[in-house]
Design an enzyme around this catalytic site. Structure first.
Site, short mmCIF file in Angstrom:
data_model
loop_
_atom_site.label_atom_id
_atom_site.label_comp_id
_atom_site.label_asym_id
_atom_site.label_seq_id
_atom_site.Cartn_x
_atom_site.Cartn_y
_atom_site.Cartn_z
N TYR A 42 -27.07 87.66 -23.45
CA TYR A 42 -26.55 87.47 -24.80
C TYR A 42 -27.13 88.47 -25.79
O TYR A 42 -26.73 88.50 -26.95
CB TYR A 42 -26.86 86.06 -25.30
CG TYR A 42 -26.21 84.98 -24.47
CD1 TYR A 42 -24.83 84.78 -24.53
CD2 TYR A 42 -26.96 84.16 -23.64
CE1 TYR A 42 -24.23 83.80 -23.77
CE2 TYR A 42 -26.36 83.17 -22.88
CZ TYR A 42 -25.00 82.99 -22.95
OH TYR A 42 -24.40 82.02 -22.20
N HIS A 94 -22.10 86.97 -30.96
CA HIS A 94 -22.56 85.60 -31.23
C HIS A 94 -24.03 85.57 -31.63
O HIS A 94 -24.49 84.59 -32.21
CB HIS A 94 -22.34 84.74 -29.98
CG HIS A 94 -21.93 83.33 -30.25
ND1 HIS A 94 -21.28 82.92 -31.39
CD2 HIS A 94 -22.08 82.20 -29.50
CE1 HIS A 94 -21.05 81.61 -31.33
NE2 HIS A 94 -21.54 81.16 -30.19
N ASN A 131 -19.85 76.01 -33.08
CA ASN A 131 -20.61 74.94 -32.45
C ASN A 131 -22.05 74.83 -32.95
O ASN A 131 -22.62 73.74 -33.01
CB ASN A 131 -20.60 75.08 -30.93
CG ASN A 131 -19.22 74.79 -30.36
OD1 ASN A 131 -18.47 73.99 -30.90
ND2 ASN A 131 -18.89 75.45 -29.27
N ASP A 168 -22.55 84.01 -37.11
CA ASP A 168 -21.40 84.90 -36.91
C ASP A 168 -20.13 84.19 -37.38
O ASP A 168 -20.03 82.97 -37.31
CB ASP A 168 -21.28 85.29 -35.44
CG ASP A 168 -21.10 84.10 -34.51
OD1 ASP A 168 -20.01 83.95 -33.92
OD2 ASP A 168 -22.05 83.29 -34.36
N ASN A 220 -25.32 75.58 -29.09
CA ASN A 220 -24.73 74.25 -29.23
C ASN A 220 -25.73 73.16 -29.57
O ASN A 220 -25.34 72.02 -29.86
CB ASN A 220 -23.97 73.87 -27.96
CG ASN A 220 -22.80 74.79 -27.70
OD1 ASN A 220 -22.47 75.65 -28.52
ND2 ASN A 220 -22.17 74.63 -26.57
#
Length: 187
Positions: A15, A20, A112, A91, A66
């Site tokens: 990531y 994100h 989320n 974001d 999340n």
């Protein structure tokens, strides 16, 4: 006065520097400018800055997007930071790349991380800095786009956009949200 500045993102090399994770990138840039490094703690990586007598705790949650609310609630309680001194960096697909919008409250807009923070804190009345990542993806390609890397064109202006995000955060802590929105949201 203490402030909690939370950059949302996901941990793990897959990531790193994805769209994100722009929240992580913003707080990383702020820490780097202050010559600070993050330490691994409960629910996330933290470092503290001091700006004109304000103590600022930067947080990169390690809970994954999340479950971001768990980290936010824990550090608010641990450091006794009131909700009005919390700023979430997130974001935003609805804004063109690099557009920065500060808001004092609002819906999760399908994000989320924001959804979990609102559910955990029991309110949508918390400040957020929305960092536009654009929405140039085919139908059904939203997830791949969001966890994808930035385009070369975006990376050219990234340092300036990260610097401006840092200025917004400092202004939030020093001048308050209303003054900061008035100064930066019209740009």
């Amino acid at each position: 006065m203490k402030y909690l500045i939370v950059g949302l993102g996901n941990i793990g090399p897959e990531y790193h520097e994805t769209r994100h994770n722009i929240g992580f990138m913003v707080v990383d840039a702020l820490a780097k400018d202050a010559n600070k490094s993050f330490t691994d703690g409960r629910y996330g990586f933290t470092t503290t800055l001091s700006i004109k007598g304000r103590q600022i705790l930067l947080l990169k949650p390690s809970t994954y997007m999340n479950l971001s609310g768990n980290a936010v609630r824990y550090w608010m309680q641990k450091e006794n930071i009131p909700l009005e001194n919390v700023l979430i960096i997130v974001d935003d697909l609805a804004l063109p790349f690099g557009t920065l919008r500060l808001k004092n409250k609002g819906s999760d807009a399908g994000h989320n991380g924001l959804k979990h923070i609102a559910a955990t804190l029991g309110t949508i009345n918390y400040a957020r800095l929305r960092f536009g990542i654009g929405n140039d993806y085919p139908r059904g390609g939203q997830i791949d786009y969001v966890i994808g890397k930035f385009e070369e064109e975006d990376l050219k202006t990234m340092p300036e956009r990260l610097q401006t995000a840092g200025e917004i955060i400092k202004s939030f802590c020093l001048a308050g949200i209303d003054n900061t929105m008035n100064q930066f949201n019209k740009k």
